[in-house]
Design a protein around this motif. Structure first.
Motif, PDB file in Angstrom:
ATOM      1  N   VAL A  62    -107.781  -3.590 -13.816  1.00  0.00           N
ATOM      2  CA  VAL A  62    -107.049  -3.432 -15.077  1.00  0.00           C
ATOM      3  C   VAL A  62    -107.508  -2.150 -15.761  1.00  0.00           C
ATOM      4  O   VAL A  62    -108.700  -1.993 -16.039  1.00  0.00           O
ATOM      5  CB  VAL A  62    -107.294  -4.633 -16.015  1.00  0.00           C
ATOM      6  N   PRO A  63    -106.600  -1.220 -16.041  1.00  0.00           N
ATOM      7  CA  PRO A  63    -106.989   0.027 -16.711  1.00  0.00           C
ATOM      8  C   PRO A  63    -107.614  -0.264 -18.074  1.00  0.00           C
ATOM      9  O   PRO A  63    -107.090  -1.086 -18.836  1.00  0.00           O
ATOM     10  CB  PRO A  63    -105.656   0.777 -16.876  1.00  0.00           C
ATOM     11  N   PRO A  64    -108.761   0.377 -18.396  1.00  0.00           N
ATOM     12  CA  PRO A  64    -109.410   0.144 -19.696  1.00  0.00           C
ATOM     13  C   PRO A  64    -108.476   0.363 -20.880  1.00  0.00           C
ATOM     14  O   PRO A  64    -108.558  -0.351 -21.871  1.00  0.00           O
ATOM     15  CB  PRO A  64    -110.555   1.176 -19.691  1.00  0.00           C
ATOM     16  N   ARG A  65    -107.574   1.343 -20.767  1.00  0.00           N
ATOM     17  CA  ARG A  65    -106.650   1.619 -21.876  1.00  0.00           C
ATOM     18  C   ARG A  65    -105.755   0.409 -22.149  1.00  0.00           C
ATOM     19  O   ARG A  65    -105.533   0.025 -23.297  1.00  0.00           O
ATOM     20  CB  ARG A  65    -105.803   2.845 -21.544  1.00  0.00           C
ATOM     21  N   VAL A  66    -105.243  -0.206 -21.088  1.00  0.00           N
ATOM     22  CA  VAL A  66    -104.368  -1.368 -21.228  1.00  0.00           C
ATOM     23  C   VAL A  66    -105.156  -2.569 -21.733  1.00  0.00           C
ATOM     24  O   VAL A  66    -104.713  -3.292 -22.636  1.00  0.00           O
ATOM     25  CB  VAL A  66    -103.696  -1.690 -19.879  1.00  0.00           C
ATOM     26  N   LEU A  67    -106.343  -2.782 -21.182  1.00  0.00           N
ATOM     27  CA  LEU A  67    -107.173  -3.906 -21.606  1.00  0.00           C
ATOM     28  C   LEU A  67    -107.575  -3.770 -23.070  1.00  0.00           C
ATOM     29  O   LEU A  67    -107.589  -4.750 -23.824  1.00  0.00           O
ATOM     30  CB  LEU A  67    -108.415  -4.001 -20.722  1.00  0.00           C
ATOM     31  N   GLY A  68    -107.893  -2.547 -23.507  1.00  0.00           N
ATOM     32  CA  GLY A  68    -108.257  -2.318 -24.904  1.00  0.00           C
ATOM     33  C   GLY A  68    -107.119  -2.662 -25.855  1.00  0.00           C
ATOM     34  O   GLY A  68    -107.333  -3.290 -26.900  1.00  0.00           O
ATOM     35  N   SER A  69    -105.901  -2.281 -25.495  1.00  0.00           N
ATOM     36  CA  SER A  69    -104.738  -2.619 -26.325  1.00  0.00           C
ATOM     37  C   SER A  69    -104.529  -4.130 -26.375  1.00  0.00           C
ATOM     38  O   SER A  69    -104.228  -4.695 -27.437  1.00  0.00           O
ATOM     39  CB  SER A  69    -103.484  -1.942 -25.766  1.00  0.00           C
ATOM     40  N   ALA A  70    -104.701  -4.792 -25.235  1.00  0.00           N
ATOM     41  CA  ALA A  70    -104.504  -6.241 -25.185  1.00  0.00           C
ATOM     42  C   ALA A  70    -105.536  -6.975 -26.032  1.00  0.00           C
ATOM     43  O   ALA A  70    -105.201  -7.878 -26.808  1.00  0.00           O
ATOM     44  CB  ALA A  70    -104.565  -6.717 -23.736  1.00  0.00           C
TER      45      ALA A  70
ATOM     46  N   TYR B 238    -108.965  -0.883 -35.081  1.00  0.00           N
ATOM     47  CA  TYR B 238    -109.570   0.332 -34.514  1.00  0.00           C
ATOM     48  C   TYR B 238    -109.484   0.324 -32.993  1.00  0.00           C
ATOM     49  O   TYR B 238    -109.112   1.317 -32.371  1.00  0.00           O
ATOM     50  CB  TYR B 238    -111.028   0.450 -34.955  1.00  0.00           C
ATOM     51  N   VAL B 239    -109.844  -0.814 -32.385  1.00  0.00           N
ATOM     52  CA  VAL B 239    -109.798  -0.914 -30.923  1.00  0.00           C
ATOM     53  C   VAL B 239    -108.369  -0.714 -30.419  1.00  0.00           C
ATOM     54  O   VAL B 239    -108.125   0.027 -29.455  1.00  0.00           O
ATOM     55  CB  VAL B 239    -110.354  -2.282 -30.459  1.00  0.00           C
ATOM     56  N   LEU B 240    -107.398  -1.377 -31.073  1.00  0.00           N
ATOM     57  CA  LEU B 240    -106.000  -1.261 -30.652  1.00  0.00           C
ATOM     58  C   LEU B 240    -105.508   0.180 -30.738  1.00  0.00           C
ATOM     59  O   LEU B 240    -104.924   0.713 -29.782  1.00  0.00           O
ATOM     60  CB  LEU B 240    -105.121  -2.171 -31.517  1.00  0.00           C
ATOM     61  N   LEU B 241    -105.756   0.832 -31.874  1.00  0.00           N
ATOM     62  CA  LEU B 241    -105.286   2.201 -32.062  1.00  0.00           C
ATOM     63  C   LEU B 241    -106.028   3.167 -31.151  1.00  0.00           C
ATOM     64  O   LEU B 241    -105.422   4.092 -30.589  1.00  0.00           O
ATOM     65  CB  LEU B 241    -105.449   2.622 -33.526  1.00  0.00           C
ATOM     66  N   ARG B 242    -107.324   2.959 -31.012  1.00  0.00           N
ATOM     67  CA  ARG B 242    -108.129   3.877 -30.201  1.00  0.00           C
ATOM     68  C   ARG B 242    -107.651   3.914 -28.757  1.00  0.00           C
ATOM     69  O   ARG B 242    -107.465   4.983 -28.169  1.00  0.00           O
ATOM     70  CB  ARG B 242    -109.593   3.452 -30.253  1.00  0.00           C
ATOM     71  N   PHE B 243    -107.433   2.731 -28.183  1.00  0.00           N
ATOM     72  CA  PHE B 243    -107.049   2.684 -26.782  1.00  0.00           C
ATOM     73  C   PHE B 243    -105.566   2.958 -26.570  1.00  0.00           C
ATOM     74  O   PHE B 243    -105.169   3.545 -25.571  1.00  0.00           O
ATOM     75  CB  PHE B 243    -107.431   1.325 -26.182  1.00  0.00           C
ATOM     76  N   THR B 244    -104.724   2.507 -27.517  1.00  0.00           N
ATOM     77  CA  THR B 244    -103.288   2.713 -27.356  1.00  0.00           C
ATOM     78  C   THR B 244    -102.897   4.170 -27.558  1.00  0.00           C
ATOM     79  O   THR B 244    -102.173   4.761 -26.751  1.00  0.00           O
ATOM     80  CB  THR B 244    -102.508   1.827 -28.349  1.00  0.00           C
ATOM     81  N   VAL B 245    -103.395   4.768 -28.625  1.00  0.00           N
ATOM     82  CA  VAL B 245    -102.964   6.115 -28.998  1.00  0.00           C
ATOM     83  C   VAL B 245    -103.736   7.188 -28.237  1.00  0.00           C
ATOM     84  O   VAL B 245    -103.153   8.138 -27.711  1.00  0.00           O
ATOM     85  CB  VAL B 245    -103.122   6.333 -30.521  1.00  0.00           C
ATOM     86  N   ALA B 246    -105.060   7.039 -28.161  1.00  0.00           N
ATOM     87  CA  ALA B 246    -105.876   8.134 -27.630  1.00  0.00           C
ATOM     88  C   ALA B 246    -106.570   7.829 -26.324  1.00  0.00           C
ATOM     89  O   ALA B 246    -106.895   8.734 -25.569  1.00  0.00           O
ATOM     90  CB  ALA B 246    -106.928   8.543 -28.682  1.00  0.00           C
TER      91      ALA B 246
ATOM     92  N   VAL C 266     -97.170  -9.660 -33.113  1.00  0.00           N
ATOM     93  CA  VAL C 266     -96.907  -9.879 -31.685  1.00  0.00           C
ATOM     94  C   VAL C 266     -95.987  -8.802 -31.125  1.00  0.00           C
ATOM     95  O   VAL C 266     -96.219  -8.272 -30.030  1.00  0.00           O
ATOM     96  CB  VAL C 266     -96.313 -11.286 -31.453  1.00  0.00           C
ATOM     97  N   VAL C 267     -94.925  -8.479 -31.860  1.00  0.00           N
ATOM     98  CA  VAL C 267     -93.994  -7.437 -31.403  1.00  0.00           C
ATOM     99  C   VAL C 267     -94.706  -6.097 -31.273  1.00  0.00           C
ATOM    100  O   VAL C 267     -94.559  -5.376 -30.275  1.00  0.00           O
ATOM    101  CB  VAL C 267     -92.792  -7.326 -32.365  1.00  0.00           C
ATOM    102  N   THR C 268     -95.516  -5.750 -32.284  1.00  0.00           N
ATOM    103  CA  THR C 268     -96.273  -4.500 -32.244  1.00  0.00           C
ATOM    104  C   THR C 268     -97.280  -4.509 -31.100  1.00  0.00           C
ATOM    105  O   THR C 268     -97.470  -3.502 -30.404  1.00  0.00           O
ATOM    106  CB  THR C 268     -97.016  -4.287 -33.574  1.00  0.00           C
ATOM    107  N   TRP C 269     -97.909  -5.635 -30.895  1.00  0.00           N
ATOM    108  CA  TRP C 269     -98.910  -5.806 -29.833  1.00  0.00           C
ATOM    109  C   TRP C 269     -98.291  -5.592 -28.454  1.00  0.00           C
ATOM    110  O   TRP C 269     -98.815  -4.833 -27.627  1.00  0.00           O
ATOM    111  CB  TRP C 269     -99.495  -7.205 -29.971  1.00  0.00           C
TER     112      TRP C 269
END
Length: 309
Positions: A228-236, A113-121, A270-273
């Motif tokens: 660090v932008p929150p969007r990038v940190l959330g994806s990481a 959820y965290v990955l999709l939320r920050f990466t996509v939206a 890892v590749v997707t990440w």
């Protein structure tokens, strides 16, 4: 001593994440504690006891800067405390063999959820409307509190995006109110674990190490969020949670996957990440180009547009 230092670093890292995103202290620290072969109930109990101190400090800071809506704190925090107490006593009653994969599954879901939320939206920052209602905040707090205790985290990942998506409270007040109300959740969950596990099953040295690391990180997180932008940190962070808990599940009695399948899935994750982080970086740059407002400006877009600079 070596393990206590490692736990302090875990607390520091988790608080850096939470202070920058308004979520994921519990998810991050519990994930790392499970990686150290801590039992599910003990990991969640340790994290919630440490959170009593970190959430109190965080709430006080948010209150000082005017980031707290006390009606929201009351309406979401009290049901959250009830849900957290119920979740803690439930988790404490499960066997260790069953509880670990259950918690890892919850954490994996939250990590996705965290990955999709920050990466996509990303997080919505431009919709401020009507006051939040009890019939929305009450059930939200109950569910988020229960998941937070049983999964070792989840209050922020569930509560923060849900209230932000409602568009009825500006982002800084959402994060401040959720962080402040989490104190009630941490206290209730801790009481539930003490009742269900007993104090003798909790290492208070570990609690202190996590707490010290979190308190050190709190002011650093306030600085980090500007870098660090929150969007990038959330994806990481989402990727770390997914990878770690996937490994726990694949090694559990539920799955017992062979080495070939495990390493293939690790590589895919890892590749997707990496791709998700790259996408978030590009989206952040595009947003900066479209809106030259400072990254830490919490003023709604419509308000900024009508304010002369």
């Amino acid at each position: 001593m070596r393990k206590l230092l490692l736990l302090a670093l875990v607390g520091l890292g988790a608080q850096l994440v939470d202070g920058s995103l308004g979520m994921a202290y519990g998810v991050t620290s519990t994930t790392l504690l499970l990686a150290l072969n801590t039992s599910a109930a003990s990991a969640s109990a340790t994290v919630h006891l440490a959170e009593i101190g970190t959430t109190l400090a965080s709430g006080a800071a948010h209150w000082r800067f005017g980031n707290v809506d006390w009606r929201v704190v009351r309406r979401v925090g009290v049901p959250g405390a009830v849900g957290a107490f119920a979740g803690a006593t439930f988790l404490a009653s499960l066997s260790t063999e069953f509880a670990a994969p259950v918690m890892s599954l919850i954490l994996l879901t939250l990590g996705l959820y965290v990955l999709l939320r920050f990466t996509v939206a990303g997080l919505p920052r431009d919709r401020v409307g009507l006051p939040l209602r009890k019939r929305f905040l009450g059930p939200l707090g109950l569910v988020a509190g229960f998941v937070d205790a049983t999964g070792g985290g989840g209050w922020g990942p569930i509560g923060t995006p849900a209230i932000l998506a409602s568009g009825r409270l500006e982002p800084r007040r959402v994060i401040g109110s959720i962080d402040t109300s989490e104190f009630l959740v941490a206290v209730a969950a801790s009481v539930g674990f003490l009742v269900g596990l007993g104090a003798e099953n909790i290492d208070f040295g570990w609690v202190a190490a996590l707490l010290i690391g979190g308190l050190i990180a709190a002011p650093i997180a306030a600085w980090l969020v500007r870098i660090v932008p929150p969007r990038v940190l959330g994806s990481a962070v989402g990727g770390v949670i997914i990878l770690t808990n996937t490994r726990t599940l694949l090694l559990s009695d539920w799955v017992e996957a062979g080495p070939g399948l495990r390493y293939s899935l690790y590589l895919l994750i890892v590749v997707t990440w990496v791709a998700a982080i790259g996408w978030s970086v590009r989206q952040h740059r595009a947003e900066q180009a479209a809106d030259p407002a400072p990254a830490d400006d919490d003023t709604p877009t419509t308000e900024r547009a009508t304010t002369s600079r």
